[in-house]
Design a protein around this motif. Structure first.
Motif, PDB file in Angstrom:
ATOM      1  N   VAL A   1       0.854  -1.190   0.000  1.00  0.00           N
ATOM      2  CA  VAL A   1       0.000   0.000   0.000  1.00  0.00           C
ATOM      3  C   VAL A   1       0.890   1.240   0.000  1.00  0.00           C
ATOM      4  N   ILE A   2       1.909   1.226   0.871  1.00  0.00           N
ATOM      5  CA  ILE A   2       2.850   2.338   0.972  1.00  0.00           C
ATOM      6  C   ILE A   2       3.658   2.480  -0.318  1.00  0.00           C
ATOM      7  N   VAL A   3       4.142   1.348  -0.850  1.00  0.00           N
ATOM      8  CA  VAL A   3       4.960   1.374  -2.064  1.00  0.00           C
ATOM      9  C   VAL A   3       4.162   1.928  -3.245  1.00  0.00           C
ATOM     10  N   PHE A   4       2.928   1.486  -3.392  1.00  0.00           N
ATOM     11  CA  PHE A   4       2.082   1.952  -4.504  1.00  0.00           C
ATOM     12  C   PHE A   4       1.824   3.452  -4.405  1.00  0.00           C
ATOM     13  N   VAL A   5       1.452   3.911  -3.216  1.00  0.00           N
ATOM     14  CA  VAL A   5       1.203   5.351  -3.020  1.00  0.00           C
ATOM     15  C   VAL A   5       2.493   6.131  -3.242  1.00  0.00           C
ATOM     16  N   ASN A   6       3.599   5.574  -2.789  1.00  0.00           N
ATOM     17  CA  ASN A   6       4.908   6.193  -2.948  1.00  0.00           C
ATOM     18  C   ASN A   6       5.207   6.496  -4.420  1.00  0.00           C
ATOM     19  N   TYR A   7       5.006   5.528  -5.308  1.00  0.00           N
ATOM     20  CA  TYR A   7       5.297   5.733  -6.727  1.00  0.00           C
ATOM     21  C   TYR A   7       4.254   6.634  -7.391  1.00  0.00           C
ATOM     22  N   THR A   8       3.020   6.591  -6.895  1.00  0.00           N
ATOM     23  CA  THR A   8       1.990   7.490  -7.415  1.00  0.00           C
ATOM     24  C   THR A   8       2.349   8.941  -7.106  1.00  0.00           C
ATOM     25  N   VAL A   9       2.815   9.179  -5.881  1.00  0.00           N
ATOM     26  CA  VAL A   9       3.246  10.521  -5.482  1.00  0.00           C
ATOM     27  C   VAL A   9       4.450  10.955  -6.309  1.00  0.00           C
ATOM     28  N   ALA A  10       5.390  10.034  -6.537  1.00  0.00           N
ATOM     29  CA  ALA A  10       6.583  10.342  -7.336  1.00  0.00           C
ATOM     30  C   ALA A  10       6.195  10.777  -8.752  1.00  0.00           C
ATOM     31  N   ILE A  11       5.184  10.134  -9.329  1.00  0.00           N
ATOM     32  CA  ILE A  11       4.690  10.502 -10.665  1.00  0.00           C
ATOM     33  C   ILE A  11       4.165  11.934 -10.655  1.00  0.00           C
ATOM     34  N   ILE A  12       3.352  12.241  -9.647  1.00  0.00           N
ATOM     35  CA  ILE A  12       2.731  13.579  -9.550  1.00  0.00           C
ATOM     36  C   ILE A  12       3.794  14.654  -9.343  1.00  0.00           C
ATOM     37  N   VAL A  13       4.735  14.403  -8.439  1.00  0.00           N
ATOM     38  CA  VAL A  13       5.796  15.379  -8.151  1.00  0.00           C
ATOM     39  C   VAL A  13       6.665  15.598  -9.389  1.00  0.00           C
ATOM     40  N   CYS A  14       7.033  14.493 -10.051  1.00  0.00           N
ATOM     41  CA  CYS A  14       7.883  14.582 -11.235  1.00  0.00           C
ATOM     42  C   CYS A  14       7.210  15.404 -12.332  1.00  0.00           C
ATOM     43  N   TYR A  15       5.937  15.146 -12.567  1.00  0.00           N
ATOM     44  CA  TYR A  15       5.222  15.876 -13.624  1.00  0.00           C
ATOM     45  C   TYR A  15       5.012  17.338 -13.242  1.00  0.00           C
ATOM     46  N   SER A  16       4.722  17.582 -11.957  1.00  0.00           N
ATOM     47  CA  SER A  16       4.482  18.959 -11.498  1.00  0.00           C
ATOM     48  C   SER A  16       5.727  19.827 -11.653  1.00  0.00           C
ATOM     49  N   LEU A  17       6.900  19.249 -11.400  1.00  0.00           N
ATOM     50  CA  LEU A  17       8.146  20.009 -11.455  1.00  0.00           C
ATOM     51  C   LEU A  17       8.724  20.114 -12.866  1.00  0.00           C
ATOM     52  N   PHE A  18       8.516  19.074 -13.667  1.00  0.00           N
ATOM     53  CA  PHE A  18       9.209  19.009 -14.963  1.00  0.00           C
ATOM     54  C   PHE A  18       8.264  18.726 -16.128  1.00  0.00           C
ATOM     55  N   ASN A  19       7.045  19.250 -16.056  1.00  0.00           N
ATOM     56  CA  ASN A  19       6.053  18.937 -17.095  1.00  0.00           C
ATOM     57  C   ASN A  19       6.475  19.396 -18.486  1.00  0.00           C
ATOM     58  N   GLU A  20       7.309  20.456 -18.557  1.00  0.00           N
ATOM     59  CA  GLU A  20       7.749  20.948 -19.867  1.00  0.00           C
ATOM     60  C   GLU A  20       8.660  19.946 -20.573  1.00  0.00           C
ATOM     61  N   ALA A  21       9.327  19.103 -19.787  1.00  0.00           N
ATOM     62  CA  ALA A  21      10.234  18.113 -20.370  1.00  0.00           C
ATOM     63  C   ALA A  21       9.544  16.777 -20.626  1.00  0.00           C
ATOM     64  N   ILE A  22       8.255  16.700 -20.271  1.00  0.00           N
ATOM     65  CA  ILE A  22       7.516  15.449 -20.423  1.00  0.00           C
ATOM     66  C   ILE A  22       6.409  15.607 -21.449  1.00  0.00           C
ATOM     67  N   ASN A  23       6.540  14.959 -22.550  1.00  0.00           N
ATOM     68  CA  ASN A  23       5.518  14.971 -23.598  1.00  0.00           C
ATOM     69  C   ASN A  23       5.577  13.637 -24.343  1.00  0.00           C
ATOM     70  N   LEU A  24       4.687  13.484 -25.332  1.00  0.00           N
ATOM     71  CA  LEU A  24       4.625  12.214 -26.053  1.00  0.00           C
ATOM     72  C   LEU A  24       5.937  11.877 -26.749  1.00  0.00           C
ATOM     73  N   GLU A  25       6.605  12.899 -27.269  1.00  0.00           N
ATOM     74  CA  GLU A  25       7.854  12.654 -27.989  1.00  0.00           C
ATOM     75  C   GLU A  25       8.956  12.173 -27.048  1.00  0.00           C
ATOM     76  N   THR A  26       9.134  12.886 -25.916  1.00  0.00           N
ATOM     77  CA  THR A  26      10.197  12.494 -24.982  1.00  0.00           C
ATOM     78  C   THR A  26       9.883  11.154 -24.309  1.00  0.00           C
ATOM     79  N   LEU A  27       8.593  10.904 -24.071  1.00  0.00           N
ATOM     80  CA  LEU A  27       8.211   9.632 -23.462  1.00  0.00           C
ATOM     81  C   LEU A  27       8.458   8.460 -24.412  1.00  0.00           C
ATOM     82  N   SER A  28       8.135   8.670 -25.689  1.00  0.00           N
ATOM     83  CA  SER A  28       8.359   7.602 -26.673  1.00  0.00           C
ATOM     84  C   SER A  28       9.850   7.320 -26.840  1.00  0.00           C
TER      85      SER A  28
END
Length: 285
Positions: free
Chosen positions: A31-58
Motif C-alpha cells: 500500500v505504501i509502495v504503490f502510493v509512494n510511486y503514485t506521489v513520485a509521478i505527480i511530483v515529477c510531472y508537477s516540477l518538470f512537465n515541460e520536459a515530459i511529452n509524447l515525444e520524450t516519453l516515446s
C-alpha cells in the motif's frame, strides 16, 4: 557535489522512515509502495512537465526503463522476505555488497579508467562495509539463499541501470524517470492487488511521505551520475558508504544502538575511501 549530497540525505531519510515504521505485513508494505510511486509521478510531472511529452516519453521507452519499473517494486518484496527469513544482518550485508556489481561494471560498461589509487579506495570501501555490518551478525544460521541472492542482484542491477539511463544521451532522463515511476506504480499496484492489501489512511499518509523522499533520492542520484559521468565509482561508493555511516550514527543517537569498535573502524576506513575517491576525482591522486 550538491546532487550527491542531496541524494545521500534523501536515501538516509528513506531508510530511517522505513525502519521507523517497522512494516511487517507485505500487503501493508505494498500500500505504501504503490502510493509512494503514485506521489513520485505527480511530483515529477508537477516540477518538470515541460520536459515530459509524447515525444520524450516515446524516446524513453526502452529495456532499461521497463526493467527498472519491474525491479524496483519487486526488490521490496524480496527485501521483506529476506528480512523475515534471513534476518537484518545477512540481508543488510548482501544489500550493501551489491555495490560490487556496478563498481566492476564501471570499468567495463562505462570505460572508467582503472588506476591503483582507485583500486585502493575500492578495497578500503569493501573492508569498511564488512566492519560496519559485522556488528549486526548473530549466531542464528537460518537463512534463505534465494532471497539473499535476489537482494544482492536486484540492488546491484538497479544501480547499474540508473547509471546507464543517466548517461545515455539518446534518452531524455527526466521523461525516462517519469516513465520509470509509471511502470513502478503499475507493478506495485499489481503486487498490491495480489496481496489483497486493505487501503488504510495511515498507510496512504506514509506513502505520501515516502514518495517525496524517494523521488528526491532517485532524481538527485541520476543527476549525480550525469555530473560525475567520468567517475561512476565515486557515486556508487560514496552513496553506499554514506548510507551505512549515516545509518550507523542514526542507529546510535536515535535508536540507541551500540556502536562497536568494528563499526568505528569501518567508519574511519569509509571516510578515508571517500576522501581518496574525491582526491582522484579532482586529479590530485
Amino acid at each position: 557535489m550538491y546532487a550527491l549530497v542531496l541524494s545521500l540525505i534523501s536515501s538516509l531519510l528513506v531508510g530511517f522512515f522505513i525502519k521507523y515504521l517497522k512494516i511487517k505485513e507485505i500487503k501493508n508494505l505494498f500500500v505504501i509502495v504503490f502510493v509512494n510511486y503514485t506521489v513520485a509521478i505527480i511530483v515529477c510531472y508537477s516540477l518538470f512537465n515541460e520536459a515530459i511529452n509524447l515525444e520524450t516519453l516515446s524516446n524513453s521507452v526502452s529495456y532499461i526503463t521497463l526493467s527498472l519499473g519491474i525491479l524496483m517494486p519487486s526488490i521490496f518484496y524480496f527485501l521483506n522476505k529476506s528480512l523475515n527469513k534471513s534476518g537484518l544482518a545477512k540481508t543488510d550485508i548482501f544489500q550493501r555488497l551489491s555495490l560490487i556489481i556496478p563498481v566492476i561494471l564501471s570499468f567495463w560498461l562505462f570505460q572508467e579508467l582503472f588506476t591503483w589509487s582507485k583500486f585502493t579506495a575500492i578495497a578500503l570501501a569493501f573492508i569498511s562495509i564488512v566492519l560496519l555490518l559485522y556488528k549486526k551478525s548473530t549466531k542464528d544460521e537460518n537463512f534463505n539463499t534465494l532471497h539473499l541472492i535476489a537482494v544482492f542482484i536486484g540492488y546491484g542491477t538497479v544501480d547499474t541501470l540508473f547509471k546507464i539511463l543517466a548517461t545515455n544521451k539518446n534518452i531524455p532522463y527526466i521523461a525516462a524517470l517519469f516513465l520509470v515511476f509509471i511502470f513502478c506504480a503499475i507493478v506495485s499496484g499489481l503486487y498490491l492487488f495480489l496481496s489483497k492489501g486493505k487501503i488504510q489512511k495511515k498507510f496512504i499518509f506514509y506513502g505520501l511521505i515516502l514518495g517525496i523522499l524517494n523521488f528526491s533520492n532517485i532524481y538527485f542520484y541520476m543527476k549525480a551520475h550525469k555530473i560525475f559521468s567520468d567517475s561512476p565509482t565515486l557515486v556508487f561508493i560514496t552513496m553506499n558508504l554514506g548510507v551505512i555511516i549515516g545509518g550507523s550514527l542514526i542507529g546510535k543517537f536515535y535508536f540507541k544502538e551500540k556502536l562497536t569498535n568494528n563499526a568505528v573502524a569501518g567508519i574511519v576506513l569509509a571516510v578515508i575511501s571517500v576522501i581518496l575517491l574525491a582526491l582522484i576525482q579532482i586529479d590530485i591522486l
